[in-house]
Write an enzyme that holds these catalytic residues in place. Structure first.
Site, PDB file in Angstrom:
ATOM      1  CG  ASP B  99      -1.758   1.163   1.406  1.00 62.03           C
ATOM      2  OD1 ASP B  99      -1.623   2.099   0.586  1.00 62.03           O
ATOM      3  OD2 ASP B  99      -2.563   1.195   2.345  1.00 62.03           O
ATOM      4  CG  ASP B 101      -1.566   7.341   0.689  1.00 60.14           C
ATOM      5  OD1 ASP B 101      -2.676   6.942   0.324  1.00 60.14           O
ATOM      6  OD2 ASP B 101      -1.300   8.530   0.918  1.00 60.14           O
ATOM      7  CG  ASP B 320       0.791   4.829   8.413  1.00 59.71           C
ATOM      8  OD1 ASP B 320       1.804   5.463   8.761  1.00 59.71           O
ATOM      9  OD2 ASP B 320      -0.225   5.371   7.977  1.00 59.71           O
TER      10      ASP B 320
END
Lengths: 369, 414
Positions: B99, B101, B320
């Site tokens: 993921d 981002d 994250d």
């Protein structure tokens, strides 16, 4: 190579499916194994396997010269597993699994043939390729899928096992042969540990209590010798109850056979050296560690101790401990110090003081009476 | 988002789901699903309806058409009992999910300095790097790598091959660390030829000497500080290639410019001068040839740091990380819409990803004019056209632009 026909070979690797198949096909029942006089030798050897694990950290492989001997050796393994399961002690299970795995590791390294490595790769379903580089006999290389590598190497804490520090191409990790054998040890360890304890009925445990009794005694002795803080104090009188939480935690993990990161080992070693333990005493505390390698450990301990002309290190400060994630939380004494060694000194002083106060109190109590 | 706006957006989403052809993920019946609906709480409070499962594709499609969710997710994991409480689900395995981002790449403090378009370009670059790691180092086939635009500021990669399913958190963490160069030890790759046998500035040497192929060993201890590459695969290849690129970069610069660049990297003036001179010498060509053999010569640590920084997949220091080690997380359903942008979570292949422009290709709504009341100054370029609206000034914009601003919360319907 058909293994099941060769007990003299597989008896050194009794955790193999071929070995359990051999035992199964031999027709020896559980009842026979635990009670028949014929198998007393196997039972004694089974007990010995565990005692060796507790004492030395490695199950020694005997010299096997006959098929009969090999069969006893083979049968001793399931019996040992029954014994360990009846005792049901977590520490013992870890210690035993590790010792069996280490012993197999030694045996593989000592052997001259690569066949066993092929067979073990197959056993653990590792799709592996061997390469012998031209003119470079010692440079035999092993390439294995990264998924299999991670499955077994993720438990090894030394940075050299990190995938990022490995040659990786087309999904395959490059290893030296000896490194691959180390990975095999992990696979063996995992297999042995994972299905222990077995679910052994109470009446069977009862029937073999004369074997488990000795083991329990041995285990107790080991515990006593190592003390509650989890390390052997030897002749030096030190008070582990005064160790800071971080050091107790590290030593506790080492005792339990939990793998401890390098930075923590360094901290633990330096601390123990600083308070006056000898190198041998410290090496003893590392024996339970899953990737214990006596020579390597000795080198590291001696390096920290300042032999071989290097610097003598002081244990890391609280700040450094925090940076490396080795600070496990503060207690009230921690609040007043910035170094694990200061903690120890302070706590010792406090202990002495409170002891003295208690003595004074009881003395004055006597007077009043 | 007022009620009227919400009804409009919800209706438009429904229209999309009625015409869309959504391909559910493999083994979708073993996955947990989660949705955020345009319910009375939306968007002040996002209520996630989790622990749902669909036995057939038809059930899933019907659900999407009826409820037209603002956000639609499925688990990366497959379970025995996907609808059970977390502890009772019976985890079987999980896809490997990455993921990326813009949030991870640019620090929070710097975020306002970048336009949406810039952020998308940055994150695409990192995604390309990650894809390169996955293909060459990890050996996945092109078709194993399923990409998706996140619908917002990033990209997702799904790898669903059987081999990765069983990986635990710790193993996944190792993959994260690999692509981000976490725990990277130069000394595992570069051998300082003149270093003391046991220890050098680049780390322990003793065990490395064994790594050096015999026919290269005589070159050890030849020249002061010279480095020998000892691992030629993966990161070793990247160090090698990175160095050649770096030399070419300095070589292509003016002397002054080159020296300044090196100074900025923290290299001393004297050393910078030496390096610039060296890269321009004729023998450099010959030396580049030797570099392929792993004889790299001497380079200060700052050069290596720079190379690693350039080659690794970046992430700001956040908890994250771009790749997830979480084996139970939910990930956006490819083909669904992102409720905060109205853009499509567009499934992509490595081939289509290269040419993909989210601000054109992820737009699913039409061009009929819609009047909106902007709540703040906003600007966006969609389908090659720039639209700028000012707070309080009613504007008539194409439907796809209106929906973008409405979903962002930057405007209401008039």
């Amino acid at each position: 190579m058909e293994w099941h026909a060769e007990p003299m070979h597989i008896c050194f690797y009794p955790f193999l499916s071929a070995a359990s198949k051999y035992v199964e096909e031999s027709g020896v029942t559980l009842e026979d194994l635990i009670s028949s006089a014929v198998f007393e030798r196997a039972r004694l050897r089974g007990k010995e396997r565990i005692i060796e694990a507790i004492k030395g950290g490695e199950v020694r492989k005997p010299a096997i010269i006959s098929n009969a001997q090999a069969e006893m050796e083979l049968l001793s393994y399931p019996f040992a597993r029954i014994l360990v399961s009846c005792i049901g002690d977590d520490y013992l299970i870890r210690r035993y699994a590790l010792s069996e795995a280490k012993a197999a590791h030694e045996k593989i390294l000592a052997g001259s043939s690569s066949d066993i490595i092929y067979e073990l790769s197959e056993e653990f379903d590792i799709r592996v390729d061997f390469f012998r580089l031209p003119q470079e006999q010692e440079q035999e290389q092993v390439h294995m899928p990264f998924v299999d590598y991670l499955r077994f190497a993720a438990n090894l804490r030394d940075k050299r096992w990190k995938l990022v520090n490995r040659g990786l191409e087309n999904g395959r990790v490059k290893l030296r042969k000896s490194e691959f054998v180390r990975i095999i040890q992990e696979a063996i360890h995992e297999r042995i540990k994972n299905d222990l304890p077995l679910d052994v009925p109470a009446d069977i445990c009862e029937a073999i209590s004369r074997y488990t009794g000795d083991i329990k005694t041995e285990l107790e002795e080991k515990r006593k010798k190592f003390g509650d803080a989890g390390f052997e104090l030897g002749s030096v009188v030190k008070d582990p109850s005064c160790f800071p939480p971080c050091i107790s935690f590290i030593l506790g993990n080492l005792k339990e056979g939990v793998n401890v990161p390098h930075s923590a080992r360094f901290a633990g070693t330096a601390f123990l050296l600083n308070i006056g333990l000898t190198e041998d005493e410290i090496i003893e505390t590392y024996k339970n560690s899953p990737d214990f390698d006596e020579e390597r450990t000795r080198y590291q301990v001696e390096h920290i101790a300042g032999d071989k002309g290097s610097v003598r290190y002081t244990a890391p400060s609280c700040g450094t401990m925090r940076t490396y994630g080795n600070c496990v939380g503060k207690d009230e004494v921690c609040e007043k110090v910035s170094h694990p060694l200061s903690y120890y000194k302070r706590k010792l002083k406090l202990e002495r003081k409170s002891k003295k106060e208690q003595q004074d109190k009881s003395k004055s109590g006597e007077k009043e009476q | 988002m007022n009620e009227k706006t919400k009804r409009f957006v919800s209706r438009k989403f429904q229209e999309y789901y009625r015409r869309a052809k959504i391909e559910p993920p493999s083994d979708f019946w073993m996955r947990e699903w989660g949705f955020v609906l345009f319910d009375p709480h939306y968007p002040a409070k996002l209520v996630m309806r989790r622990h749902t499962a669909f036995a057939t594709k038809e059930d899933l499609v019907n659900y999407l058409r009826e409820s037209a969710p603002a956000h639609a997710y499925h688990s990366a994991a497959v379970y025995n009992y996907p609808t059970a409480a977390m502890a009772e689900k019976g985890w079987i395995g999980a896809d490997l999910i990455f993921d990326l981002d813009a949030d991870h790449i640019v620090s929070e403090a710097d975020l306002p300095h970048y336009s949406y378009e810039d952020l998308l370009a940055l994150v695409k670059e990192e995604t390309l790097k990650l894809v390169d790691f996955l293909l060459n180092d990890f050996g996945f086939a092109d078709e194993d790598i399923e990409l998706a635009f996140s619908g917002s500021r990033g990209y997702h990669i799904h790898i669903t091959t059987k081999g990765v399913r069983g990986l635990g958190s710790r193993e996944r963490r190792e993959i994260v660390d690999y692509v981000m160069a976490t725990g990277f030890e130069r000394g595992r790759y570069l051998l300082d030829k003149t270093a003391d046998y046991r220890e050098s500035a680049y780390g322990k040497v003793a065990e490395q000497v064994n790594e050096v192929p015999l026919h290269r060993r005589e070159t050890i201890r030849k020249k002061s500080g010279d480095l020998q590459l000892v691992v030629f695969e993966g990161w070793g290849k990247r160090l090698n290639k990175g160095l050649v690129d770096f030399i070419a970069e300095i070589r292509g610069m003016g002397d002054k410019e080159g020296r300044r660049k090196l100074n900025e990297m923290g290299i001393s003036k004297e050393m910078a001068k030496k390096i610039v001179k060296m890269t321009k010498e004729e023998v450099m060509i010959k030396r580049l040839g030797r570099m392929e053999e792993g004889e790299l010569g001497f380079w200060p640590t700052q050069v290596w740091d720079k190379i690693i920084e350039k080659e690794k997949v970046k992430s700001a220091d956040r908890v994250d990380e771009p790749v997830t080690a979480d084996i139970k997380r939910l990930i956006r359903l490819p083909g669904s819409l992102h409720g905060k942008s109205s853009l499509k979570v567009k499934p992509l292949t490595i081939e289509t990803f290269k040419e993909f422009d989210p601000l054109v290709d992820a737009v699913v709504f039409g061009d009929s004019p819609v009047e909106i009341l902007p709540l703040r100054h906003s600007s966006i370029e969609l389908k090659g056209e720039r639209y700028t609206v000012e707070e309080g000034e009613i504007a008539s914009v194409p439907e796809h632009v209106a929906l973008y601003f409405l979903c962002r919360g930057a405007a209401e319907l008039t």
